[in-house]
Design a protein around this motif. Structure first.
Motif, PDB file in Angstrom:
ATOM      1  N   MET A   1       0.846  -1.201   0.000  1.00  0.00           N
ATOM      2  CA  MET A   1       0.000   0.000   0.000  1.00  0.00           C
ATOM      3  C   MET A   1       0.885   1.258   0.000  1.00  0.00           C
ATOM      4  N   ALA A   2       0.482   2.261  -0.783  1.00  0.00           N
ATOM      5  CA  ALA A   2       1.295   3.476  -0.866  1.00  0.00           C
ATOM      6  C   ALA A   2       1.299   4.209   0.478  1.00  0.00           C
ATOM      7  N   SER A   3       2.432   4.862   0.767  1.00  0.00           N
ATOM      8  CA  SER A   3       2.543   5.570   2.034  1.00  0.00           C
ATOM      9  C   SER A   3       1.632   6.792   2.061  1.00  0.00           C
ATOM     10  N   LEU A   4       1.006   7.007   3.210  1.00  0.00           N
ATOM     11  CA  LEU A   4       0.159   8.193   3.374  1.00  0.00           C
ATOM     12  C   LEU A   4       1.008   9.410   3.720  1.00  0.00           C
ATOM     13  N   PHE A   5       2.236   9.148   4.142  1.00  0.00           N
ATOM     14  CA  PHE A   5       3.103  10.239   4.609  1.00  0.00           C
ATOM     15  C   PHE A   5       4.162  10.547   3.557  1.00  0.00           C
ATOM     16  N   LYS A   6       3.921  11.564   2.739  1.00  0.00           N
ATOM     17  CA  LYS A   6       4.896  11.860   1.686  1.00  0.00           C
ATOM     18  C   LYS A   6       5.487  13.258   1.771  1.00  0.00           C
ATOM     19  N   ASP A   7       4.901  14.103   2.611  1.00  0.00           N
ATOM     20  CA  ASP A   7       5.381  15.476   2.727  1.00  0.00           C
ATOM     21  C   ASP A   7       6.184  15.614   4.025  1.00  0.00           C
ATOM     22  N   PRO A   8       7.512  15.816   3.927  1.00  0.00           N
ATOM     23  CA  PRO A   8       8.331  15.867   5.143  1.00  0.00           C
ATOM     24  C   PRO A   8       7.873  16.941   6.126  1.00  0.00           C
ATOM     25  N   ASN A   9       7.292  18.038   5.609  1.00  0.00           N
ATOM     26  CA  ASN A   9       6.838  19.100   6.511  1.00  0.00           C
ATOM     27  C   ASN A   9       5.666  18.672   7.365  1.00  0.00           C
ATOM     28  N   LYS A  10       4.897  17.725   6.846  1.00  0.00           N
ATOM     29  CA  LYS A  10       3.752  17.244   7.615  1.00  0.00           C
ATOM     30  C   LYS A  10       4.129  16.073   8.520  1.00  0.00           C
ATOM     31  N   LEU A  11       5.307  15.494   8.274  1.00  0.00           N
ATOM     32  CA  LEU A  11       5.723  14.339   9.070  1.00  0.00           C
ATOM     33  C   LEU A  11       6.074  14.724  10.486  1.00  0.00           C
ATOM     34  N   SER A  12       6.801  15.845  10.620  1.00  0.00           N
ATOM     35  CA  SER A  12       7.285  16.228  11.946  1.00  0.00           C
ATOM     36  C   SER A  12       7.595  17.713  11.990  1.00  0.00           C
ATOM     37  N   ALA A  13       7.254  18.342  13.109  1.00  0.00           N
ATOM     38  CA  ALA A  13       7.574  19.760  13.287  1.00  0.00           C
ATOM     39  C   ALA A  13       8.977  19.907  13.871  1.00  0.00           C
ATOM     40  N   TYR A  14       9.539  18.783  14.339  1.00  0.00           N
ATOM     41  CA  TYR A  14      10.834  18.829  15.022  1.00  0.00           C
ATOM     42  C   TYR A  14      11.982  18.876  14.020  1.00  0.00           C
ATOM     43  N   ARG A  15      12.906  19.767  14.251  1.00  0.00           N
ATOM     44  CA  ARG A  15      14.132  19.821  13.452  1.00  0.00           C
ATOM     45  C   ARG A  15      15.312  19.619  14.380  1.00  0.00           C
ATOM     46  N   ASP A  16      16.112  18.599  14.125  1.00  0.00           N
ATOM     47  CA  ASP A  16      17.249  18.309  15.006  1.00  0.00           C
ATOM     48  C   ASP A  16      18.410  19.249  14.673  1.00  0.00           C
ATOM     49  N   ARG A  17      18.730  20.116  15.631  1.00  0.00           N
ATOM     50  CA  ARG A  17      19.810  21.097  15.428  1.00  0.00           C
ATOM     51  C   ARG A  17      21.150  20.409  15.210  1.00  0.00           C
ATOM     52  N   ARG A  18      21.248  19.173  15.644  1.00  0.00           N
ATOM     53  CA  ARG A  18      22.555  18.487  15.521  1.00  0.00           C
ATOM     54  C   ARG A  18      22.659  17.600  14.291  1.00  0.00           C
ATOM     55  N   PHE A  19      21.634  17.601  13.438  1.00  0.00           N
ATOM     56  CA  PHE A  19      21.731  16.833  12.187  1.00  0.00           C
ATOM     57  C   PHE A  19      22.768  17.520  11.313  1.00  0.00           C
ATOM     58  N   SER A  20      23.747  16.744  10.822  1.00  0.00           N
ATOM     59  CA  SER A  20      24.876  17.401  10.156  1.00  0.00           C
ATOM     60  C   SER A  20      24.667  17.650   8.660  1.00  0.00           C
ATOM     61  N   GLY A  21      23.639  17.038   8.055  1.00  0.00           N
ATOM     62  CA  GLY A  21      23.451  17.188   6.606  1.00  0.00           C
ATOM     63  C   GLY A  21      22.605  18.396   6.232  1.00  0.00           C
ATOM     64  N   THR A  22      22.171  18.421   4.964  1.00  0.00           N
ATOM     65  CA  THR A  22      21.345  19.518   4.451  1.00  0.00           C
ATOM     66  C   THR A  22      19.884  19.279   4.831  1.00  0.00           C
ATOM     67  N   GLN A  23      19.051  20.284   4.603  1.00  0.00           N
ATOM     68  CA  GLN A  23      17.614  20.155   4.848  1.00  0.00           C
ATOM     69  C   GLN A  23      17.028  19.032   3.979  1.00  0.00           C
ATOM     70  N   GLU A  24      17.513  18.951   2.729  1.00  0.00           N
ATOM     71  CA  GLU A  24      17.022  17.900   1.816  1.00  0.00           C
ATOM     72  C   GLU A  24      17.371  16.514   2.360  1.00  0.00           C
ATOM     73  N   GLU A  25      18.580  16.391   2.877  1.00  0.00           N
ATOM     74  CA  GLU A  25      19.000  15.093   3.445  1.00  0.00           C
ATOM     75  C   GLU A  25      18.181  14.748   4.697  1.00  0.00           C
ATOM     76  N   PHE A  26      17.866  15.781   5.475  1.00  0.00           N
ATOM     77  CA  PHE A  26      17.044  15.567   6.678  1.00  0.00           C
ATOM     78  C   PHE A  26      15.653  15.085   6.259  1.00  0.00           C
ATOM     79  N   ASP A  27      15.053  15.770   5.282  1.00  0.00           N
ATOM     80  CA  ASP A  27      13.714  15.401   4.805  1.00  0.00           C
ATOM     81  C   ASP A  27      13.700  13.980   4.253  1.00  0.00           C
ATOM     82  N   GLU A  28      14.721  13.656   3.496  1.00  0.00           N
ATOM     83  CA  GLU A  28      14.848  12.320   2.896  1.00  0.00           C
ATOM     84  C   GLU A  28      14.909  11.247   4.001  1.00  0.00           C
TER      85      GLU A  28
END
Ligand code: GTA
Length: 150
Positions: A1-28
């Motif tokens: 079944m196709a995933s219902l969650f495809k928009d990273p902005n709707k997945l989580s409001a949390y952004r980890d300040r210590r994630f070392s990659g780009t925003q695109e890598e975080f979303d991926e």
């Protein structure tokens, strides 16, 4: 079944300040990870209790309890790694907001566990949110850490 969650902005409001990659890598990572974060837990909730509740969404590969970096005791959060993405999504859909040890827990998508992420990042050793809390919460150490210092 196709995933219902495809928009990273709707997945989580949390952004980890210590994630070392780009925003695109975080979303991926957020879109594909099989790891979830559980917040607003009691300090007294055990890994066994977490297992019992979260295995309802699917087979669990690993649980990592969040720990106070000074006392090395549970400080109210954990990471759960499932084998499948679908099970992680079910966990967010169906278990978030349910009651564990008398508390409504928050289940959030997570970009993936890495060594070190199990420690509270607050200056006093626990979670950052427990530094700024002004209410009395017996399941989470009483008053917030800054209020306790006053
Ligand atoms: N996937 O929501 C989450 C989440 N949180 C809150 C923590 N982690 C999360 N992961 C996901 N979703 O590995 C992870 C972190 C780390 C571990 C412990 O849990 O990636 P922490 O909670 O101690 O620190 O992390 P973190 O996440 O760096 O805290 P952050 O984002 O600064 O603050 C969390 C909350 O504290 C804020 O939403 C706010 O409510 C409160 N807060 C922070 N700063 C202030 C301030 N200056 N004043 C008032 N309130 C504040």
């Amino acid at each position: 079944m196709a995933s219902l969650f495809k928009d990273p902005n709707k997945l989580s409001a949390y952004r980890d300040r210590r994630f070392s990659g780009t925003q695109e890598e975080f979303d991926e990572a957020l879109l594909n990870s099989t790891t979830i974060y559980v917040g607003n837990m009691s300090f007294y909730t055990t890994e066994e209790q977490v297992y019992e509740l979260f295995t309802r969404a699917g087979e669990i590969k690993k649980i990592v309890m969040g720990l106070d970096k000074n006392g090395k005791t549970p400080c109210g959060f954990c990471f759960i790694m499932y084998y499948s993405r679908e099970d992680a999504e079910d966990s967010v859909k169906y278990i978030s907001g349910t009651i564990l040890d008398d508390r409504p827990i928050r289940v959030d998508f997570d970009w993936g566990f890495q060594e070190g992420r199990q420690w509270g990042r607050g200056r006093s050793g626990g979670q950052v949110r427990d530094e700024y809390r002004t209410d009395y919460d017996p399941g989470r150490g009483g008053y917030g850490k800054l209020v306790q210092k006053e």
